[in-house]
Write a protein that holds these residues in place. Structure first.
Motif, PDB file in Angstrom:
ATOM      1  N   ILE A 162       0.313  -1.548  -0.116  1.00  0.00           N
ATOM      2  CA  ILE A 162      -0.005   0.318  -0.310  1.00  0.00           C
ATOM      3  C   ILE A 162       0.630   1.432   0.133  1.00  0.00           C
ATOM      4  N   ALA A 163       1.971   1.505   0.790  1.00  0.00           N
ATOM      5  CA  ALA A 163       2.854   2.265   1.043  1.00  0.00           C
ATOM      6  C   ALA A 163       3.269   3.193  -0.062  1.00  0.00           C
ATOM      7  N   SER A 164       3.740   1.671  -0.729  1.00  0.00           N
ATOM      8  CA  SER A 164       4.728   1.823  -2.401  1.00  0.00           C
ATOM      9  C   SER A 164       4.040   2.380  -3.608  1.00  0.00           C
ATOM     10  N   VAL A 165       2.726   2.416  -2.901  1.00  0.00           N
ATOM     11  CA  VAL A 165       2.062   2.735  -4.639  1.00  0.00           C
ATOM     12  C   VAL A 165       2.263   4.916  -4.081  1.00  0.00           C
ATOM     13  N   ALA A 166       2.499   5.099  -3.451  1.00  0.00           N
ATOM     14  CA  ALA A 166       3.337   6.417  -3.702  1.00  0.00           C
ATOM     15  C   ALA A 166       4.438   6.518  -4.988  1.00  0.00           C
ATOM     16  N   TYR A 167       5.164   5.290  -4.303  1.00  0.00           N
ATOM     17  CA  TYR A 167       6.517   5.784  -4.975  1.00  0.00           C
ATOM     18  C   TYR A 167       6.455   4.728  -6.667  1.00  0.00           C
ATOM     19  N   ASP A 175      -3.626  13.994  -3.843  1.00  0.00           N
ATOM     20  CA  ASP A 175      -4.799  14.310  -4.262  1.00  0.00           C
ATOM     21  C   ASP A 175      -4.163  14.547  -5.938  1.00  0.00           C
ATOM     22  N   LEU A 176      -4.048  15.565  -5.693  1.00  0.00           N
ATOM     23  CA  LEU A 176      -3.823  16.889  -7.524  1.00  0.00           C
ATOM     24  C   LEU A 176      -3.466  15.728  -8.857  1.00  0.00           C
ATOM     25  N   ALA A 177      -1.734  15.437  -7.743  1.00  0.00           N
ATOM     26  CA  ALA A 177      -0.970  14.886  -9.121  1.00  0.00           C
ATOM     27  C   ALA A 177      -0.997  13.170  -9.114  1.00  0.00           C
ATOM     28  N   GLU A 178      -2.523  12.726  -8.238  1.00  0.00           N
ATOM     29  CA  GLU A 178      -2.923  11.215  -8.354  1.00  0.00           C
ATOM     30  C   GLU A 178      -4.141  11.170  -9.579  1.00  0.00           C
ATOM     31  N   PHE A 179      -4.810  12.213  -9.102  1.00  0.00           N
ATOM     32  CA  PHE A 179      -6.175  12.375  -9.877  1.00  0.00           C
ATOM     33  C   PHE A 179      -5.803  12.534 -11.121  1.00  0.00           C
ATOM     34  N   ILE A 180      -5.202  13.676 -11.193  1.00  0.00           N
ATOM     35  CA  ILE A 180      -5.004  13.954 -12.681  1.00  0.00           C
ATOM     36  C   ILE A 180      -4.059  13.008 -13.639  1.00  0.00           C
ATOM     37  N   GLY A 181      -3.890  12.323 -13.391  1.00  0.00           N
ATOM     38  CA  GLY A 181      -3.082  10.704 -13.515  1.00  0.00           C
ATOM     39  C   GLY A 181      -4.278  10.438 -13.928  1.00  0.00           C
ATOM     40  N   ALA A 182      -4.853   9.690 -13.054  1.00  0.00           N
ATOM     41  CA  ALA A 182      -6.159   8.956 -13.712  1.00  0.00           C
ATOM     42  C   ALA A 182      -6.818   9.447 -14.403  1.00  0.00           C
ATOM     43  N   ALA A 183      -6.960  11.084 -14.649  1.00  0.00           N
ATOM     44  CA  ALA A 183      -7.758  11.537 -15.545  1.00  0.00           C
ATOM     45  C   ALA A 183      -7.123  11.611 -16.701  1.00  0.00           C
ATOM     46  N   LEU A 184      -6.226  11.529 -16.917  1.00  0.00           N
ATOM     47  CA  LEU A 184      -5.832  11.445 -17.926  1.00  0.00           C
ATOM     48  C   LEU A 184      -5.610  10.018 -18.475  1.00  0.00           C
ATOM     49  N   GLY A 185      -5.506   9.139 -17.329  1.00  0.00           N
ATOM     50  CA  GLY A 185      -5.017   7.934 -17.979  1.00  0.00           C
ATOM     51  C   GLY A 185      -6.766   7.659 -19.285  1.00  0.00           C
ATOM     52  N   GLY A 187      12.190  13.457  -5.585  1.00  0.00           N
ATOM     53  CA  GLY A 187      11.189  14.371  -5.333  1.00  0.00           C
ATOM     54  C   GLY A 187      10.239  13.430  -5.375  1.00  0.00           C
ATOM     55  N   ALA A 188       9.885  13.033  -6.820  1.00  0.00           N
ATOM     56  CA  ALA A 188       9.206  12.498  -7.159  1.00  0.00           C
ATOM     57  C   ALA A 188       8.714  10.685  -6.346  1.00  0.00           C
ATOM     58  N   THR A 189      10.125   9.926  -5.404  1.00  0.00           N
ATOM     59  CA  THR A 189      10.131   8.904  -4.985  1.00  0.00           C
ATOM     60  C   THR A 189       9.843   9.332  -3.398  1.00  0.00           C
ATOM     61  N   VAL A 190      10.650  10.005  -3.226  1.00  0.00           N
ATOM     62  CA  VAL A 190      10.519   9.222  -1.619  1.00  0.00           C
ATOM     63  C   VAL A 190       8.775  10.874  -1.079  1.00  0.00           C
ATOM     64  N   MET A 191       8.183  10.171  -1.063  1.00  0.00           N
ATOM     65  CA  MET A 191       6.664  10.796  -0.505  1.00  0.00           C
ATOM     66  C   MET A 191       6.348  11.042   0.947  1.00  0.00           C
ATOM     67  N   PRO A 192       6.399  12.479   1.385  1.00  0.00           N
ATOM     68  CA  PRO A 192       6.266  12.144   2.754  1.00  0.00           C
ATOM     69  C   PRO A 192       5.113  11.518   3.180  1.00  0.00           C
ATOM     70  N   HIS A 193       2.891  11.044   2.313  1.00  0.00           N
ATOM     71  CA  HIS A 193       2.454  10.383   3.260  1.00  0.00           C
ATOM     72  C   HIS A 193       2.700   9.035   2.633  1.00  0.00           C
ATOM     73  N   SER A 230      -3.347   5.076  -6.461  1.00  0.00           N
ATOM     74  CA  SER A 230      -2.505   6.369  -5.424  1.00  0.00           C
ATOM     75  C   SER A 230      -3.063   7.576  -4.939  1.00  0.00           C
ATOM     76  N   SER A 231      -4.663   7.862  -5.869  1.00  0.00           N
ATOM     77  CA  SER A 231      -5.320   8.459  -4.784  1.00  0.00           C
ATOM     78  C   SER A 231      -6.213   8.194  -3.904  1.00  0.00           C
ATOM     79  N   SER A 232      -6.626   7.052  -3.772  1.00  0.00           N
ATOM     80  CA  SER A 232      -7.109   6.527  -2.401  1.00  0.00           C
ATOM     81  C   SER A 232      -5.981   5.641  -1.250  1.00  0.00           C
ATOM     82  N   VAL A 233      -4.306   5.666  -1.632  1.00  0.00           N
ATOM     83  CA  VAL A 233      -4.023   5.879  -0.622  1.00  0.00           C
ATOM     84  C   VAL A 233      -3.252   7.137   0.395  1.00  0.00           C
ATOM     85  N   GLY A 234      -3.586   8.558  -0.723  1.00  0.00           N
ATOM     86  CA  GLY A 234      -3.702   9.600  -0.276  1.00  0.00           C
ATOM     87  C   GLY A 234      -4.523  10.015   0.412  1.00  0.00           C
ATOM     88  N   THR A 235      -6.152   9.057   0.363  1.00  0.00           N
ATOM     89  CA  THR A 235      -6.785   9.953   0.895  1.00  0.00           C
ATOM     90  C   THR A 235      -6.985   9.417   2.436  1.00  0.00           C
TER      91      THR A 235
END
Length: 425
Positions: free
Chosen positions: A38-43, A120-130, A216-222, A316-321
């Motif tokens: 679950i945590a690795s999804v952020a990576y 959420d911005l990054a992950e939600f936009i990524g899903a929408a773009l997909g 920066g895109a790999t090490v995620m604070p959340h 990753s959007s769910s993990v962010g939530t």
């Protein structure tokens, strides 16, 4: 509910059988697999897509070593977070609230919420773009469909931790298949891959900037906040021996999950190097990358890319939530329904998409915002895991603490550099 209770009791019994020595062999790891996935999804979120593809298209295989180093850093950071939850029965925000003055705790909560918004911005936009790339729908309707998908994944959490872990693991597997297929079709150069992985080098300031972006895109604070929450009550150790054993198995979970996440990140860069760099294409936008995949190796590869991006964004959007819930509960002892939080957090991305902001540009900006939050998660993590009073027998070895501080200084300095380059140059 009864089925969930049966599942939980069966899970707890299997974990206790391991701790008591009843279960032998490789099966001992099974009850402890899940939190790291679950945590690795952020990576492997959509921000990684943007930075890795840009790095591969501009510099070929040269920055592969940055992916490797970032992943090794992630193993240490996530192991400290998991260990904190196991040793204390509390997550990182809860300990910060307990040990820090109230104004500091409230300030950390505010910056944590900003981090979650950027996530959420990054992950939600990524899903929408997909969805947009796969089905040709306009971006705003695609975003609405992504919102529906993200709520569906959160429903797994209501059914229990094991259901959520299985769902997230399945979506990670989809990303693995997508980039495994692309790597196979791209026919990358093996010698260049080995050289890129093990020969550190840069080529001008821009390559350093991209390396900072990869990190920066790999090490995620959340992910740091979340992992301590995932392990704090999952399997409870009643003594030091059991806690050390739990951590040993959780560390295996971390190694497996980080190897998978690292392989995905590396494959993104490798595919971009083998296709775009080789053909002199400097690709910075994900929609352009999708088009070029179709042009260079066929529609199958383009579809795989779109499916991988969609799966990454939704999971990753769910993990962010979930992380946002942990941050609020931990820092200020407040909680709102997770579906309400999900609804609130989809509003900013919908507004940005509705305004017509370039999706890839929004992804890059979100990574810069995330960079602000790394120090606020990483430094308290090292402070707490280095204190025997907090950690007991699982306190950091002095060498672990030294390495962790070196990583913290490096990560913070590189992210300051990234922020400066992005905002002022």
């Amino acid at each position: 509910m009864k089925d969930e209770q049966k599942t939980l009791s069966a899970f707890e019994q299997s974990a206790q059988d391991v701790l008591s020595g009843k279960t032998k062999g490789w099966k001992r790891i099974l009850p402890f697999l899940g939190p790291a996935f679950i945590a690795s999804v952020a990576y492997i979120d959509p921000g990684n897509f943007a930075t890795n593809i840009a790095a591969g298209s501009q510099y070929g295989y040269m920055l592969l070593w940055v992916v490797l180093v970032s992943n090794l850093m992630a193993v240490l950071i996530q192991s400290l977070s998991a260990k904190l939850g196991i040793a204390t029965g509390h997550n990182l925000p809860e300990l910060a609230r307990e040990y820090f003055p109230k104004p500091v705790s409230v300030g950390l909560w505010i910056q944590g919420e900003l981090v979650i918004m950027a996530t959420d911005l990054a992950e939600f936009i990524g899903a929408a773009l997909g969805i947009y790339l796969l089905f040709g729908l306009p971006l705003f309707p695609s975003a609405l469909l992504a919102a529906v998908g993200s709520f569906a994944i959160l429903e797994l959490q209501r059914r229990g931790a094991r259901f959520l872990e299985a769902g997230i693991a399945a979506m990670v597997f989809v990303v693995v298949l997508a980039f495994g297929l692309q790597t196979f079709l791209a026919h990358p150069d093996g010698q260049s891959i080995v050289r890129g992985l093990f020969v550190p080098q840069f080529q001008g300031v821009d390559s350093v900037l991209l390396a900072s972006g990869i990190l920066g895109a790999t090490v995620m604070p959340h992910a740091i906040y979340l992992h301590s929450s995932l392990t704090q009550k999952r399997v409870r150790g009643t003594n030091d021996r059991e806690k050390r054993l739990i951590f040993r198995f959780e560390f295996i979970d971390i190694i497996i999950a980080m190897i998978i996440a690292g392989a995905i990140n590396a494959s993104m860069l490798i595919v971009a190097a083998a296709l775009f760099f080789k053909n002199g294409l400097n690709i910075e936008d994900l929609d352009v990358a999708f088009t070029q995949f179709d042009h260079l190796i066929g529609p199958f590869a383009a579809i795989a890319f779109g499916v991988g991006l969609l799966s990454s964004g939704l999971s990753s959007s769910s993990v962010g939530t979930m992380s946002g819930d942990v941050i609020m509960q931990g820092f200020i002892r407040r909680r709102i329904p997770i579906y309400l939080r999900r609804f609130i957090t989809i509003i900013p991305p919908l507004v940005i998409i509705g305004l017509g902001v370039n999706a890839t540009t929004a992804l890059v900006v979100s990574q810069v915002i995330l960079s602000f939050g790394i120090a606020f998660a990483l430094i308290p993590l090292i402070l707490f895991t280095s204190k025997k009073k907090v950690m007991g027998s699982l306190v950091n070895h002095p060498m672990t603490t030294i390495i962790a501080w070196i990583i913290a200084v490096l990560v913070v300095c590189l992210n300051i550099f990234l922020i400066y380059q992005t905002l002022f140059l």
